[in-house]
Design an enzyme around this catalytic site. Sequence first.
Site, PDB file in Angstrom:
ATOM      1  N   GLN A  54      22.391  59.317   2.102  1.00 55.14           N
ATOM      2  CA  GLN A  54      22.434  58.423   1.026  1.00 55.14           C
ATOM      3  C   GLN A  54      23.654  57.100   1.416  1.00 55.14           C
ATOM      4  O   GLN A  54      23.405  56.359   0.667  1.00 55.14           O
ATOM      5  CB  GLN A  54      23.184  58.858  -0.178  1.00 55.14           C
ATOM      6  CG  GLN A  54      22.263  59.953  -0.809  1.00 55.14           C
ATOM      7  CD  GLN A  54      22.880  60.317  -2.752  1.00 55.14           C
ATOM      8  OE1 GLN A  54      24.002  61.049  -2.686  1.00 55.14           O
ATOM      9  NE2 GLN A  54      22.672  60.016  -3.358  1.00 55.14           N
ATOM     10  N   HIS A 144      20.655  69.343  -5.955  1.00 56.88           N
ATOM     11  CA  HIS A 144      20.700  68.217  -6.787  1.00 56.88           C
ATOM     12  C   HIS A 144      21.242  67.163  -4.479  1.00 56.88           C
ATOM     13  O   HIS A 144      19.916  67.014  -4.102  1.00 56.88           O
ATOM     14  CB  HIS A 144      21.202  67.720  -7.519  1.00 56.88           C
ATOM     15  CG  HIS A 144      21.469  66.238  -7.351  1.00 56.88           C
ATOM     16  ND1 HIS A 144      20.415  65.449  -8.907  1.00 56.88           N
ATOM     17  CD2 HIS A 144      21.268  65.096  -6.386  1.00 56.88           C
ATOM     18  CE1 HIS A 144      20.446  64.421  -8.290  1.00 56.88           C
ATOM     19  NE2 HIS A 144      20.441  64.180  -7.196  1.00 56.88           N
ATOM     20  N   GLU A 145      22.244  68.157  -4.136  1.00 52.48           N
ATOM     21  CA  GLU A 145      22.605  67.353  -3.129  1.00 52.48           C
ATOM     22  C   GLU A 145      21.871  68.159  -2.285  1.00 52.48           C
ATOM     23  O   GLU A 145      21.291  66.814  -1.001  1.00 52.48           O
ATOM     24  CB  GLU A 145      23.837  67.177  -2.890  1.00 52.48           C
ATOM     25  CG  GLU A 145      25.185  66.857  -4.026  1.00 52.48           C
ATOM     26  CD  GLU A 145      24.522  66.436  -4.389  1.00 52.48           C
ATOM     27  OE1 GLU A 145      24.142  64.979  -3.632  1.00 52.48           O
ATOM     28  OE2 GLU A 145      25.049  65.023  -5.181  1.00 52.48           O
ATOM     29  N   HIS A 148      18.450  65.938  -1.599  1.00 49.49           N
ATOM     30  CA  HIS A 148      18.563  64.382  -0.187  1.00 49.49           C
ATOM     31  C   HIS A 148      19.234  64.672   1.249  1.00 49.49           C
ATOM     32  O   HIS A 148      18.152  64.194   1.664  1.00 49.49           O
ATOM     33  CB  HIS A 148      20.064  64.136  -0.747  1.00 49.49           C
ATOM     34  CG  HIS A 148      19.719  63.363  -1.847  1.00 49.49           C
ATOM     35  ND1 HIS A 148      19.800  62.373  -2.361  1.00 49.49           N
ATOM     36  CD2 HIS A 148      21.052  63.138  -3.088  1.00 49.49           C
ATOM     37  CE1 HIS A 148      19.108  61.825  -3.540  1.00 49.49           C
ATOM     38  NE2 HIS A 148      20.742  62.117  -3.794  1.00 49.49           N
TER      39      HIS A 148
END
Length: 191
Positions: A54, A144-145, A148
């Site tokens: 990110q 969720h992480e 990524h």
Amino acid sequence: MALRKIAQIGHPVLRQRARELTRDELAAPAMQRFIDDLVETMRDANGAGLAAIQIYETVRICAIEVRDNPRYPYKPNIPLTILVNPVLTAVGNDTFDNNEGCLSVPNLRGMVPRHVHLHVTAWDRDGNPIDEVVHGLKAGTYQHEVDHLDGTIFVDRVSDPRTFSTWAEFDRFHRDAFVEQATALVARVGS
Ligand code: ZN
């Protein structure tokens, strides 16, 4: 330390697969400074987590921390955790609906089915092994992480697009019901 820019949905970097790190790469001073930046950027943006991808570094590192988070006031606290080369494996088939948002997706939340129990193996930032089982909302944050790092964003996993909501409308119309459900989950499985 420095704040980094956070990539927004539509930027191709968010769709890449991040690569594994060797212990030597992890130990390099530049990589350790990068991890400091990752943590500082996560805290500055009030994120519950932030993946390296990110902030435009396609390596398998993510930071997770919940400290009385104003974006997610119902989330139980999680001490600062750095996961390097994490591997997640579901324990059992139990799932729950997690209401998620993302620092790379402006002003949107949605309901995502997540595993309730998760086996996690990874290294910490010093290369020491992490081997734990996490549950509930914490397990949701981990999933969720780590998504990524494989180029997956929570919007990809929203099973019913009608659950999409802005943050303001979530607070107005959906927050109470979700917090009730989340609190019951925490009471049942912890964090
Ligand atoms: Zn995210």
